[in-house]
Design an enzyme around this catalytic site. Structure first.
Site, PDB file in Angstrom:
ATOM      1  N   ASP A  82      57.980-120.614 111.463  1.00  0.00           N
ATOM      2  CA  ASP A  82      57.590-121.253 110.207  1.00  0.00           C
ATOM      3  C   ASP A  82      56.782-120.269 109.363  1.00  0.00           C
ATOM      4  O   ASP A  82      55.767-119.744 109.812  1.00  0.00           O
ATOM      5  CB  ASP A  82      56.750-122.497 110.527  1.00  0.00           C
ATOM      6  CG  ASP A  82      56.539-123.401 109.332  1.00  0.00           C
ATOM      7  OD1 ASP A  82      57.328-123.327 108.380  1.00  0.00           O
ATOM      8  OD2 ASP A  82      55.579-124.198 109.363  1.00  0.00           O
ATOM      9  N   ASP A 104      59.375-116.114 104.549  1.00  0.00           N
ATOM     10  CA  ASP A 104      58.743-116.614 103.330  1.00  0.00           C
ATOM     11  C   ASP A 104      58.405-115.447 102.413  1.00  0.00           C
ATOM     12  O   ASP A 104      57.350-114.836 102.506  1.00  0.00           O
ATOM     13  CB  ASP A 104      57.478-117.405 103.683  1.00  0.00           C
ATOM     14  CG  ASP A 104      56.830-118.037 102.455  1.00  0.00           C
ATOM     15  OD1 ASP A 104      57.326-117.799 101.330  1.00  0.00           O
ATOM     16  OD2 ASP A 104      55.817-118.742 102.624  1.00  0.00           O
ATOM     17  N   GLY A 181      49.575-130.137 104.024  1.00  0.00           N
ATOM     18  CA  GLY A 181      48.382-130.966 104.183  1.00  0.00           C
ATOM     19  C   GLY A 181      48.636-132.376 103.689  1.00  0.00           C
ATOM     20  O   GLY A 181      49.761-132.751 103.339  1.00  0.00           O
ATOM     21  N   HIS A 208      59.135-128.879 102.435  1.00  0.00           N
ATOM     22  CA  HIS A 208      57.873-128.586 103.120  1.00  0.00           C
ATOM     23  C   HIS A 208      56.837-129.616 102.674  1.00  0.00           C
ATOM     24  O   HIS A 208      56.954-130.223 101.620  1.00  0.00           O
ATOM     25  CB  HIS A 208      57.393-127.177 102.769  1.00  0.00           C
ATOM     26  CG  HIS A 208      58.103-126.095 103.515  1.00  0.00           C
ATOM     27  ND1 HIS A 208      57.474-125.262 104.398  1.00  0.00           N
ATOM     28  CD2 HIS A 208      59.415-125.732 103.522  1.00  0.00           C
ATOM     29  CE1 HIS A 208      58.355-124.417 104.907  1.00  0.00           C
ATOM     30  NE2 HIS A 208      59.547-124.685 104.394  1.00  0.00           N
ATOM     31  N   GLY A 210      55.949-132.531 104.292  1.00  0.00           N
ATOM     32  CA  GLY A 210      56.488-133.883 104.423  1.00  0.00           C
ATOM     33  C   GLY A 210      55.478-134.929 104.856  1.00  0.00           C
ATOM     34  O   GLY A 210      55.767-136.127 104.796  1.00  0.00           O
TER      35      GLY A 210
END
Length: 284
Positions: A82, A104, A181, A208, A210
């Site tokens: 991740d 990322d 968060g 992202h 969720g």
């Protein structure tokens, strides 16, 4: 069953209109809770491991735990890096046994993000590992990532389509208004961006942040082409609430199994609920 890449189930998810959850590993109890939920729901599963979790647990421990869980469950399970921050980190995880990785590159200029993501895709696909890319900047706090609300940047749908066409990532995370968060208010999700991008690329969209998104918003996002949804904070909140309550009621309790066991059950219930909401139950 050995670990599989996300391509074992994400194409089907987009085609049939459901999403597969990524649930992050933070310690042994998370792994146990998540895999038990998947077994009870008969759902495909993505174990997420952030760089912070890898640092905390140890890379080889992360891989070993995921492999044992997948083998004993008999379910299609992917182990996914991740928010991989560099090509070097991605390669380290692939060599260790990860079946899926996220690079990322959203903090890089657009063209550089494309260049670096293509490099990751070429290396990962050569060994059967799936790749998630990201476009736009998702706000909130997760491990060492801390993006202020004012610095979050929505993905441009035309750029997102071009990004996929040039990189051919297997899943594409785009910033559409969610955040890492928990939310102070209801997130304003740009469903129009999801719809336009999803209609013009083969890969499923990744959502992202969720945790805490209203159920009706999740269902709408999935119906528009979201095929992977990341959940971590909600599990952390559920675990922490149970631990706090038990220790407050039992100040002399010192056996960690006495409070981590019930906390594990709380995580499992959250995960089962998410699998039903995402529509992945019974899809293994």
């Amino acid at each position: 069953m050995p670990l599989v890449s996300m391509n074992a189930f994400l194409p089907r998810a987009k085609k049939e209109g459901f999403a597969v959850g990524q649930f992050n590993m933070n310690n042994l109890e998370y792994v146990q809770a998540i895999i038990e939920a998947a077994k009870e729901e008969r759902s495909p599963l993505i174990f997420g491991a952030s760089e912070g979790a890898i640092k905390y647990m140890g890379l080889n421990n992360v891989v070993a735990l995921a492999k044992v869980a997948a083998r004993e469950s008999g379910l299609p399970v992917a182990l996914h890096l991740d928010h991989g921050s560099s090509f070097e980190m991605v390669m380290k995880c692939i060599r260790a046994g990860f079946s899926s990785v996220m690079f990322d590159g959203s903090h890089y200029p657009f063209e550089e993000n494309i260049r670096l993501t293509k490099k990751v895709v070429e290396a990962a696909h050569a060994v059967g590992v799936s790749v998630e890319g990201e476009l736009g900047t998702i706000g909130g706090v997760e491990d060492d990532l801390n993006v202020a609300e004012e610095d979050a940047m929505l993905a441009d749908p035309d750029e997102a389509i071009r990004f996929w066409e040039e990189t051919r990532v297997d899943a594409l995370a785009i910033a559409v208004g969610t955040a890492h968060g928990m939310y102070k208010g209801e997130p304003k999700i740009r469903f129009d961006i999801i719809e336009k991008v999803a209609k013009n690329i083969e890969a499923p969209i990744v959502l992202h942040g969720g945790s805490g998104v209203p159920d009706e918003s999740i269902r709408k996002a999935v119906s528009l082409g979201v095929g992977k949804i990341n959940v971590n904070t909600e599990n952390q909140v559920a675990q922490t609430n149970v631990v706090r309550e038990l220790l407050a009621k039992n100040p002399d309790m010192i056996d960690p199994r006495k409070y981590l066991g019930p906390a594990r059950e709380a995580i499992k219930e959250v995960v089962k609920g998410k699998m039903r909401l995402f529509g992945s139950s019974g899809k293994a």
